[in-house]
Write a protein that holds these residues in place. Structure first.
Motif, mmCIF file in Angstrom:
data_model
loop_
_atom_site.group_PDB
_atom_site.id
_atom_site.type_symbol
_atom_site.label_atom_id
_atom_site.label_comp_id
_atom_site.label_asym_id
_atom_site.label_seq_id
_atom_site.Cartn_x
_atom_site.Cartn_y
_atom_site.Cartn_z
ATOM 1 N N PHE A 59 0.826 -1.211 0.000
ATOM 2 C CA PHE A 59 0.000 0.000 0.000
ATOM 3 C C PHE A 59 0.863 1.265 0.000
ATOM 4 N N TRP A 60 1.848 1.322 0.910
ATOM 5 C CA TRP A 60 2.668 2.542 1.010
ATOM 6 C C TRP A 60 3.594 2.718 -0.188
ATOM 7 N N ALA A 61 4.119 1.595 -0.698
ATOM 8 C CA ALA A 61 4.954 1.678 -1.906
ATOM 9 C C ALA A 61 4.104 2.172 -3.081
ATOM 10 N N PHE A 62 2.858 1.711 -3.160
ATOM 11 C CA PHE A 62 1.935 2.122 -4.232
ATOM 12 C C PHE A 62 1.668 3.633 -4.154
ATOM 13 N N ILE A 63 1.378 4.148 -2.951
ATOM 14 C CA ILE A 63 1.098 5.581 -2.772
ATOM 15 C C ILE A 63 2.305 6.411 -3.218
ATOM 16 N N LEU A 64 3.486 5.983 -2.763
ATOM 17 C CA LEU A 64 4.727 6.710 -3.052
ATOM 18 C C LEU A 64 5.010 6.757 -4.559
ATOM 19 N N ILE A 65 4.975 5.590 -5.200
ATOM 20 C CA ILE A 65 5.297 5.489 -6.631
ATOM 21 C C ILE A 65 4.259 6.236 -7.485
ATOM 22 N N THR A 66 2.975 6.083 -7.141
ATOM 23 C CA THR A 66 1.913 6.706 -7.944
ATOM 24 C C THR A 66 1.998 8.228 -7.869
ATOM 25 N N ILE A 96 12.911 -0.118 -0.022
ATOM 26 C CA ILE A 96 13.104 -0.362 1.418
ATOM 27 C C ILE A 96 11.777 -0.780 2.062
ATOM 28 N N ILE A 97 10.689 -0.091 1.681
ATOM 29 C CA ILE A 97 9.353 -0.428 2.224
ATOM 30 C C ILE A 97 8.992 -1.871 1.857
ATOM 31 N N LEU A 98 9.233 -2.247 0.591
ATOM 32 C CA LEU A 98 8.863 -3.595 0.139
ATOM 33 C C LEU A 98 9.724 -4.680 0.788
ATOM 34 N N MET A 99 10.958 -4.331 1.153
ATOM 35 C CA MET A 99 11.829 -5.308 1.815
ATOM 36 C C MET A 99 11.282 -5.680 3.193
ATOM 37 N N ARG A 100 10.433 -4.806 3.744
ATOM 38 C CA ARG A 100 9.834 -5.115 5.049
ATOM 39 C C ARG A 100 8.708 -6.135 4.921
ATOM 40 N N GLY A 101 8.134 -6.269 3.701
ATOM 41 C CA GLY A 101 7.164 -7.342 3.465
ATOM 42 C C GLY A 101 7.965 -8.617 3.258
ATOM 43 N N GLU A 102 7.280 -9.750 3.027
ATOM 44 C CA GLU A 102 8.039 -11.000 2.857
ATOM 45 C C GLU A 102 8.350 -11.227 1.382
ATOM 46 N N LYS A 103 9.307 -10.428 0.875
ATOM 47 C CA LYS A 103 9.568 -10.439 -0.567
ATOM 48 C C LYS A 103 10.153 -11.768 -1.053
ATOM 49 N N ASP A 104 10.714 -12.577 -0.144
ATOM 50 C CA ASP A 104 11.294 -13.850 -0.584
ATOM 51 C C ASP A 104 10.248 -14.955 -0.693
ATOM 52 N N ASP A 105 9.138 -14.795 0.022
ATOM 53 C CA ASP A 105 8.138 -15.861 0.052
ATOM 54 C C ASP A 105 6.885 -15.549 -0.759
ATOM 55 N N LEU A 162 1.971 -2.692 -8.319
ATOM 56 C CA LEU A 162 1.784 -2.564 -6.866
ATOM 57 C C LEU A 162 0.303 -2.538 -6.505
ATOM 58 N N GLY A 163 -0.468 -1.739 -7.273
ATOM 59 C CA GLY A 163 -1.908 -1.631 -7.000
ATOM 60 C C GLY A 163 -2.604 -2.971 -7.188
ATOM 61 N N LEU A 164 -2.227 -3.677 -8.280
ATOM 62 C CA LEU A 164 -2.848 -4.973 -8.560
ATOM 63 C C LEU A 164 -2.446 -6.012 -7.519
ATOM 64 N N SER A 165 -1.194 -5.961 -7.087
ATOM 65 C CA SER A 165 -0.730 -6.896 -6.061
ATOM 66 C C SER A 165 -1.489 -6.662 -4.759
#
Length: 303
Positions: A21-28, A139-148, A60-63
């Protein structure tokens, strides 16, 4: 007929949801700035990077929406729930990327003939801010579980690709400020549009494979057939289909012929164990038949 299913853990869903959500807001928000900046400075490199950011924003929005919808319960009509939504969305996203890349390339070729002047200082400022925004989103997305989580990982890769676009725009702006090389702008935009094209093609191809019910990457149906036929008391495996709801959720159905001494429950248990342990298939439907009985198809033959 045997049926087997494991529930999926949703414990990390909220951290993924927040990160997306926050990555989407920032990028958009920055994408809008970059589009306007590209028009004002007459920079095609900025516009192409904004096009790339549009793909990030969509991904990001679709995810994010896919995680929300994926959590909805299955219904009688939609027995697999709403998880396929992310595949439909990815297909639309991929086709849009290919179109954006084609438009940018067409315009870049036109500009090679007569490179227009670009307000390179304004372009440089916007491109540097763009790079910082992408770093923050990564950095924000790295806090999610990007490996799984496939959704978070693909969004993270989008943002990394976008960083390269920003770097290209920065390099082009510096070349124009120092040497007045206006041709650097269309060159940078072509490089970025190739990135956009590659990611668009990849996303579209993966989505098409899922929608066409192709066997998922890394799973060989012939290998599965041989593994199941090695079980004691199994004489034949046929009508085997492997497909997926989403890339990380493979499904299987097949018919297994067993001899008269076979214990159906034990055979099913062993078959499901092989599918789970060796092939990571957690959802499978297996129809058992006896040697003498043949396939109970109304047409007299099995596929």
């Amino acid at each position: 007929m045997g049926h087997h299913h494991h529930g999926h853990s949703h414990s990390h869903a909220s951290s993924n949801k927040k990160a997306l959500f926050w990555a989407f807001i920032l990028i958009t928000a920055f994408m809008a700035v970059e589009f306007i900046g590209g028009f004002l400075t007459n920079s095609l490199a900025l516009l192409s990077d904004a096009g790339h950011m549009l793909s990030d924003s969509a991904a990001l929005g679709l995810s994010f929406v896919a995680i929300l919808l994926g959590a909805r319960k299955a219904t009688g009509v939609k027995s697999f729930g709403y998880r396929r939504f992310e595949i439909l969305a990815a297909a639309v996203n991929g086709i849009a990327l290919i179109v954006i890349a084609a438009v940018i390339m067409f315009e870049a070729v036109r500009r090679f003939m007569a490179p227009p002047e670009v307000q390179s200082t304004g372009m440089l400022i916007i491109a540097v801010i763009g790079l910082l925004v992408n770093i923050a989103a990564a950095i924000i997305l790295m806090r999610g579980e990007k490996d799984d989580n496939l959704n978070v990982r693909s969004a993270f890769l989008h943002v990394i690709g976008d960083m390269l676009g920003s770097v290209g725009a920065i390099a082009a702006a510096i070349l124009m400020i120092l040497f007045g090389w206006w041709i650097a702008d269309p060159i940078a935009s072509i490089i970025v549009s190739v990135l956009v094209l590659v990611s668009g093609w990849r996303v579209t191809k993966d989505a098409a494979n899922v929608l066409m019910e192709s066997s998922p990457d890394g799973i060989d149906p012939e290998e599965i057939r041989k593994s199941l036929e090695q079980l004691d008391e199994v004489t034949d495996v046929h009508d085997l289909h492997v497909w997926s709801i989403t890339p990380d959720e493979p499904l299987l159905s097949c018919h297994m012929t067993i001899n008269d001494h076979g214990n159906p429950d034990r055979i099913l248990h062993n078959a499901h164990r092989i599918l789970h342990d060796r092939f990571s298939i957690e959802h499978s439907t297996i129809q058992l038949e006896t040697d003498g009985g043949g396939c109970p198809s109304p047409h007299g033959t099995c596929n």
